[in-house]
Scaffold this motif. Structure first.
Motif, short mmCIF file in Angstrom:
data_model
loop_
_atom_site.label_atom_id
_atom_site.label_comp_id
_atom_site.label_asym_id
_atom_site.label_seq_id
_atom_site.Cartn_x
_atom_site.Cartn_y
_atom_site.Cartn_z
N ASP A 137 -28.52 -29.24 0.28
CA ASP A 137 -29.78 -29.43 -0.45
C ASP A 137 -30.78 -28.31 -0.09
O ASP A 137 -31.52 -27.83 -0.95
N TYR A 138 -30.76 -27.90 1.17
CA TYR A 138 -31.65 -26.84 1.67
C TYR A 138 -31.34 -25.50 1.00
O TYR A 138 -32.24 -24.85 0.46
N GLU A 157 -36.10 -27.25 5.79
CA GLU A 157 -37.05 -26.36 5.12
C GLU A 157 -38.48 -26.66 5.52
O GLU A 157 -39.29 -25.74 5.71
N ARG A 158 -38.81 -27.94 5.70
CA ARG A 158 -40.22 -28.25 6.01
C ARG A 158 -40.54 -27.95 7.47
O ARG A 158 -41.69 -27.62 7.79
N ILE A 159 -39.55 -27.98 8.35
CA ILE A 159 -39.81 -27.56 9.74
C ILE A 159 -39.96 -26.04 9.78
O ILE A 159 -40.90 -25.52 10.37
N GLU A 160 -39.06 -25.31 9.11
CA GLU A 160 -39.21 -23.85 9.03
C GLU A 160 -40.59 -23.46 8.52
O GLU A 160 -41.18 -22.48 8.97
N GLY A 161 -41.10 -24.23 7.56
CA GLY A 161 -42.39 -23.92 6.94
C GLY A 161 -43.58 -24.50 7.67
O GLY A 161 -44.72 -24.28 7.27
N ALA A 196 -34.29 -29.56 13.65
CA ALA A 196 -33.13 -29.42 12.76
C ALA A 196 -32.49 -28.06 13.00
O ALA A 196 -33.17 -27.10 13.38
N TRP A 197 -31.21 -27.98 12.72
CA TRP A 197 -30.51 -26.69 12.76
C TRP A 197 -30.88 -25.90 11.51
O TRP A 197 -30.81 -26.40 10.39
N SER A 198 -31.33 -24.65 11.71
CA SER A 198 -31.65 -23.79 10.58
C SER A 198 -30.53 -22.80 10.34
O SER A 198 -30.32 -21.88 11.15
N THR A 220 -30.77 -20.93 14.57
CA THR A 220 -31.23 -21.62 15.78
C THR A 220 -31.71 -23.01 15.36
O THR A 220 -31.93 -23.27 14.17
N ASN A 221 -31.89 -23.90 16.33
CA ASN A 221 -32.56 -25.15 16.02
C ASN A 221 -34.06 -24.87 15.94
O ASN A 221 -34.63 -24.28 16.88
N VAL A 222 -34.66 -25.24 14.83
CA VAL A 222 -36.11 -25.09 14.67
C VAL A 222 -36.74 -26.45 14.95
O VAL A 222 -36.14 -27.48 14.65
#
Ligand code: THG
Length: 368
Positions: free
Chosen positions: A46-47, A237-241, A324-326, A331-333
Motif C-alpha cells: 500500500d505504501y 508513510e506517515r512516520i516518514e512524513g 515501522a520499517w521503511s 531503516t526502522n523509522v
C-alpha cells in the motif's frame, strides 16, 4: 497477532464501508467509534502504491464538530492557541486544542465556512463534549453538533489527474489547505487540498452519507488507467512524513510545545484562549520533553502496541510511540517523546523493543 473486530452498532460503519469491503479491506482499527481501514494488500504494498499512483481513502472517522451561530468565531478562538484572526473563509488550519492546563485534547484541522460557521475535523478523542460543554457553560449563542459529513481522501501523485476527471479542471487551482465547493451529481461538496499523507491530494467532505457510494464508484470508474486503488492512512508513510497521531504520539498528558506544534502557539497580543497561561509558562521555562524523529537500527520491527522505553546509560529518557520499517530509507523509522537533555540530533540511545534492545539515533528531522 491480529484479532477480529466484533461488529455492532456502537462501532459505526461509514457511507463507504460497502465499497471498502467489496475492495477487500484486510484490517480495520477503530477511531472516533467508527471503522478506519488500515490495510488493503499489505502495509508495504500500500505504501509503494501510495507513493507512485493514487488512492481513495475512507477517512469518515475524521468526524466534524460544527460550530454554527453568532458566537462561533469567539468559541473557536477560545479553543486554540493558534491565531485565527487572519483565517479566510476558504482556508483550513491545523490547530492544537488544549485544556486549561495547556494539555492536548485533540489536533484537528479547522475549516472555516464563514464567521458564523466552522467545522473542526477531529482526531481520535471526544472533542464534541468539550466544545458543547464550553458553549453551554459560557452561555454562548452557538449550536455545536456532529453533522452528517464524511471525508473521502484522494492521495498520491496522480491525485490532480483523478480529481479533474470527476470534478473538472478547477480542482487543480485549489491551493494547499484551501477549499472550494464543487458540483457532484445533483449536489456539491467542499473539496480541500489536504490529507494525512505527504504525497499530495485532496479531501472531499461528503455531506449526506447517501451520496457516499456514488462518489466512491465515480472515482474508481474515472481512475481506470491510473492504477487507482483503495487505500488508507499508511503507517510507514506517515512516520516518514512526521504526521502525528493523537492517542499514539501524543495524549492528554502532552502539551503542543512538546509535540513540535509551537509554531501554531504564537500567542499574539490581546489574544486570549484556554490554556494560555500554562503555555506561556512552558515557553519561558522550556519543555520537559519533545517529539523527535528516531531511527532504530536492525531488522524490521513489529508495530508499537504499548510504548517502548528509550534508554541512555541504563536510565529511561523517553519512549517510542510509533515505529515501522521503511523500505525507502532502509531503516526502522520512528516517532518518540524524548526528555530534555537527550533530544539533540545525533544522540545515540537504545530502545527496549518486544524483540529485545536495539540501538537508535535521534535524527535531524523527519524523513520526508
Ligand atoms: N484531515 C482532516 N481531518 C483530520 C486529519 C486530516 N482529522 C484527524 C487528523 N487528520 C488530524 N491530524 C492532522 C495531523 C497532520 C495534518 C493534518 C491533520 C497535516 N499536517 C501537515 C504537515 O504536518 O505537514 C500540514 C500542517 C501545516 O503546515 O499546517 O496535514 O488529515 N480533514
Amino acid at each position: 497477532m491480529a484479532h477480529f473486530i466484533s461488529p455492532s452498532r456502537r462501532v459505526r460503519d461509514t457511507p463507504f464501508t460497502q465499497g471498502v469491503e467489496a475492495a477487500g479491506v484486510k484490517a480495520y482499527t477503530v477511531y472516533n467509534r467508527m471503522l478506519l481501514p488500515t490495510v488493503f494488500e499489505n502495509v508495504e504494498f500500500d505504501y509503494h502504491h501510495l507513493k507512485a499512483h493514487v488512492q481513495v481513502w475512507d477517512v469518515s472517522v475524521e468526524r466534524q464538530v460544527e460550530l454554527n451561530g453568532p458566537d462561533a468565531a469567539k468559541l473557536m478562538q477560545l479553543l486554540t492557541p493558534r491565531d485565527l484572526r487572519k483565517m479566510q473563509s476558504d482556508q483550513c488550519y491545523y490547530m492544537p486544542i488544549v485544556d486549561n492546563e495547556g494539555k492536548m485534547l485533540n489536533d484537528p484541522l479547522a475549516i472555516k465556512h464563514s464567521d458564523t460557521r466552522w467545522w473542526i475535523s477531529i482526531a481520535d478523542s471526544d472533542l464534541l463534549f468539550w466544545v458543547k460543554g464550553l458553549a453551554y457553560g459560557l452561555g454562548l449563542e452557538v449550536n455545536v453538533f456532529e453533522p452528517d459529513v464524511s471525508p473521502l481522501a484522494v492521495q498520491g501523485p496522480k491525485s490532480d489527474e483523478l480529481m479533474e476527471r470527476v470534478f473538472g479542471s478547477s480542482v487543480r487551482d485549489i491551493r494547499f489547505f484551501r477549499q472550494k465547493r464543487l458540483a457532484f451529481a445533483d449536489t456539491s461538496f467542499i473539496v480541500a487540498r489536504s490529507g494525512y499523507s505527504k504525497q499530495g491530494g485532496f479531501e472531499i467532505y461528503v455531506e449526506d452519507g447517501q451520496y457516499g457510494m456514488a462518489l466512491w464508484d465515480a472515482l474508481f470508474k474515472a481512475g481506470e488507467g491510473l492504477n487507482v486503488r483503495p487505500g488508507c492512512p499508511n503507517l510507514i508513510e506517515r512516520i516518514e512524513g512526521g504526521l502525528l497521531s493523537y492517542g499514539n504520539d501524543m495524549t492528554m498528558e502532552n502539551t503542543p510545545l512538546e509535540c513540535g506544534l509551537g509554531k501554531f502557539c504564537k500567542p499574539a497580543e490581546g489574544l486570549d484562549h484556554i490554556g494560555k497561561e500554562a503555555l506561556d509558562l512552558e515557553a519561558s521555562k522550556g519543555s520537559a520533553r519533545q517529539i523527535r524523529a528516531i531511527s532504530i537500527h536492525g531488522a524490521p520491527l513489529t508495530p508499537v502496541r504499548t510504548s517502548w522505553p528509550l534508554m541512555r546509560n541504563g536510565l529511561q529518557v523517553g519512549q517510542i510511540t510509533s515505529a515501522a520499517w521503511s523500505p525507502d530509507f532502509g531503516t526502522n523509522v520512528s516517532i518518540g517523546m524524548v526528555d530534555a537533555g537527550h533530544w539533540e540530533a545525533g544522540t545515540e540511545l537504545s530502545v527496549e523493543t518486544p524483540e529485545g534492545p536495539r540501538e537508535a539515533r535521534i535524527e535531524e528531522g523527519f524523513w520526508i
